[in-house]
Design a protein around this motif. Structure first.
Motif, mmCIF file in Angstrom:
data_model
loop_
_atom_site.group_PDB
_atom_site.id
_atom_site.type_symbol
_atom_site.label_atom_id
_atom_site.label_comp_id
_atom_site.label_asym_id
_atom_site.label_seq_id
_atom_site.Cartn_x
_atom_site.Cartn_y
_atom_site.Cartn_z
ATOM 1 N N SER A 185 0.745 -1.055 0.080
ATOM 2 C CA SER A 185 0.236 -0.066 0.012
ATOM 3 C C SER A 185 0.929 1.280 -0.005
ATOM 4 N N VAL A 186 1.858 1.271 0.662
ATOM 5 C CA VAL A 186 2.854 2.387 0.948
ATOM 6 C C VAL A 186 3.610 2.666 -0.503
ATOM 7 N N GLU A 187 4.074 1.603 -1.182
ATOM 8 C CA GLU A 187 4.698 1.659 -2.379
ATOM 9 C C GLU A 187 3.569 2.329 -3.425
ATOM 10 N N SER A 188 2.424 1.965 -3.416
ATOM 11 C CA SER A 188 1.380 2.344 -4.335
ATOM 12 C C SER A 188 1.135 4.065 -4.156
ATOM 13 N N ILE A 189 1.009 4.327 -2.732
ATOM 14 C CA ILE A 189 0.711 5.725 -2.401
ATOM 15 C C ILE A 189 1.698 6.749 -2.884
ATOM 16 N N LEU A 190 2.965 6.090 -2.473
ATOM 17 C CA LEU A 190 4.187 7.120 -2.784
ATOM 18 C C LEU A 190 4.484 7.233 -4.252
ATOM 19 N N GLU A 191 4.257 6.150 -5.008
ATOM 20 C CA GLU A 191 4.452 6.070 -6.473
ATOM 21 C C GLU A 191 3.689 7.093 -6.933
ATOM 22 N N ASP A 192 2.340 7.332 -6.590
ATOM 23 C CA ASP A 192 1.411 8.224 -7.133
ATOM 24 C C ASP A 192 1.975 9.652 -6.959
ATOM 25 N N LEU A 193 2.435 10.042 -5.747
ATOM 26 C CA LEU A 193 3.195 11.162 -5.246
ATOM 27 C C LEU A 193 4.504 11.293 -5.936
ATOM 28 N N ASP A 194 5.149 10.676 -6.483
ATOM 29 C CA ASP A 194 6.572 10.809 -6.995
ATOM 30 C C ASP A 194 7.664 10.732 -5.801
ATOM 31 N N LEU A 195 7.111 9.956 -4.824
ATOM 32 C CA LEU A 195 8.103 9.975 -3.574
ATOM 33 C C LEU A 195 8.597 8.395 -3.549
ATOM 34 N N LYS A 196 9.818 8.266 -2.908
ATOM 35 C CA LYS A 196 10.437 7.002 -2.647
ATOM 36 C C LYS A 196 10.576 6.839 -1.208
ATOM 37 N N PHE A 197 10.693 5.321 -0.886
ATOM 38 C CA PHE A 197 10.707 5.058 0.536
ATOM 39 C C PHE A 197 11.862 4.196 0.679
ATOM 40 N N VAL A 198 12.261 4.208 1.887
ATOM 41 C CA VAL A 198 13.401 3.119 2.402
ATOM 42 C C VAL A 198 12.993 2.669 3.766
ATOM 43 N N VAL A 199 13.007 1.217 3.995
ATOM 44 C CA VAL A 199 12.866 0.605 5.425
ATOM 45 C C VAL A 199 14.085 0.669 5.943
ATOM 46 N N ILE A 200 14.042 1.375 7.180
ATOM 47 C CA ILE A 200 15.420 1.465 7.807
ATOM 48 C C ILE A 200 15.511 0.695 9.023
ATOM 49 N N ASP A 201 14.419 0.139 9.535
ATOM 50 C CA ASP A 201 14.485 -0.750 10.913
ATOM 51 C C ASP A 201 13.038 -1.518 11.189
ATOM 52 N N SER A 202 13.085 -2.470 11.911
ATOM 53 C CA SER A 202 12.059 -3.043 12.380
ATOM 54 C C SER A 202 11.868 -2.754 14.045
ATOM 55 N N ALA A 203 10.881 -2.338 14.474
ATOM 56 C CA ALA A 203 10.821 -1.827 15.843
ATOM 57 C C ALA A 203 10.363 -3.242 16.704
ATOM 58 N N SER A 204 10.298 -3.160 18.040
ATOM 59 C CA SER A 204 9.877 -4.362 18.672
ATOM 60 C C SER A 204 8.366 -4.531 18.232
ATOM 61 N N TYR A 205 7.987 -5.724 18.490
ATOM 62 C CA TYR A 205 6.500 -5.994 18.082
ATOM 63 C C TYR A 205 5.443 -5.211 18.775
ATOM 64 N N ASN A 206 4.496 -4.751 18.039
ATOM 65 C CA ASN A 206 3.737 -3.805 18.830
ATOM 66 C C ASN A 206 2.099 -4.477 18.241
ATOM 67 N N PRO A 207 1.496 -5.342 19.290
ATOM 68 C CA PRO A 207 0.230 -5.969 18.829
ATOM 69 C C PRO A 207 -1.026 -4.881 18.193
ATOM 70 N N ASN A 208 -0.698 -3.612 18.545
ATOM 71 C CA ASN A 208 -1.766 -2.414 17.954
ATOM 72 C C ASN A 208 -1.740 -2.377 16.671
ATOM 73 N N TYR A 209 -0.423 -2.822 16.002
ATOM 74 C CA TYR A 209 -0.345 -2.488 14.519
ATOM 75 C C TYR A 209 -0.303 -3.660 13.789
ATOM 76 N N PRO A 210 -0.814 -3.876 12.582
ATOM 77 C CA PRO A 210 -0.852 -5.242 11.755
ATOM 78 C C PRO A 210 0.589 -5.649 11.515
ATOM 79 N N PRO A 211 1.058 -6.691 11.294
ATOM 80 C CA PRO A 211 2.418 -7.231 10.975
ATOM 81 C C PRO A 211 2.711 -6.817 9.772
#
Length: 196
Positions: free
Chosen positions: A56-82
């Motif tokens: 979903s992020v890739e699609s949204i940012l591509e439409d806006l001509d922005l790029k993304f970089v995954v820098i890290d994984s945090a500690s697991y948070n059950p309030n967020y989807p995996p």
């Protein structure tokens, strides 16, 4: 003709005026070129990517001509989807230029595994404190086993299975304590004790 007379001449003044006009035009052209190449007035508002999947992020940012970089994984948070976005930089609502990189921190797919420590012979209070300290939950219901010592740990269970020292289970798992009932005549023999 001397230098002083040349400076006072019409030829010199014409050349001076031409040089000044040329310099002004050159500066104007450079400023215009910088405006075009740096997209000076173009601003794109960074969307809120929280809880969104990478697809979903890739699609949204591509439409806006922005790029993304995954820098890290945090500690697991059950309030967020995996594998969803937990944090982003720059933050949502910030204005950036096209092709800007958005740095993302993702939620892992599950809690990290934690090693089961040696709690055999510890009191219920000591064991509970240590288990909570390393990120486990402790069931309020204990399993009592025949043992000479009362409220002393004689084993741990997770999902009905007796755990061994060194086993790894996900952080935040619910652990049930197996405690001595104080009514036995000897020490409780664990089914896993031979393999410890």
């Amino acid at each position: 003709m001397g230098l002083f007379q040349f400076i006072k001449s019409k030829t010199f003044l014409k050349q001076l005026v031409l040089a000044i006009v040329g310099l002004v035009l050159f500066i104007f052209a450079v400023m215009k070129w910088l405006d075009i190449t740096t997209n000076h007035d173009q601003k794109i508002e960074v969307p809120n990517l929280e809880k969104k999947s990478l697809l979903s992020v890739e699609s949204i940012l591509e439409d806006l001509d922005l790029k993304f970089v995954v820098i890290d994984s945090a500690s697991y948070n059950p309030n967020y989807p995996p594998k969803s976005v937990i944090e982003q930089s720059p933050e949502a609502g910030t204005f950036v230029k096209e092709k800007r990189k958005i740095y993302l921190t993702l939620n892992p797919s599950n809690y990290n595994d934690v090693v089961i420590p040696d709690l055999f012979g510890r009191t219920k209070r000591q064991a509970t404190s240590q288990l909570l300290g390393i990120g486990f939950r402790v069931s309020s219901t204990e399993i009592l086993v025949k043992d000479i010592a009362k409220d002393v740990v004689r084993g741990l269970k997770f999902k009905g299975k007796e755990l061994k020292i060194g086993d790894k289970i996900p952080k935040n798992s619910m652990i049930t304590l197996m405690l001595g009932d104080g009514e036995g005549t000897g020490r409780y023999k664990s089914t896993t004790e031979g393999s410890n």
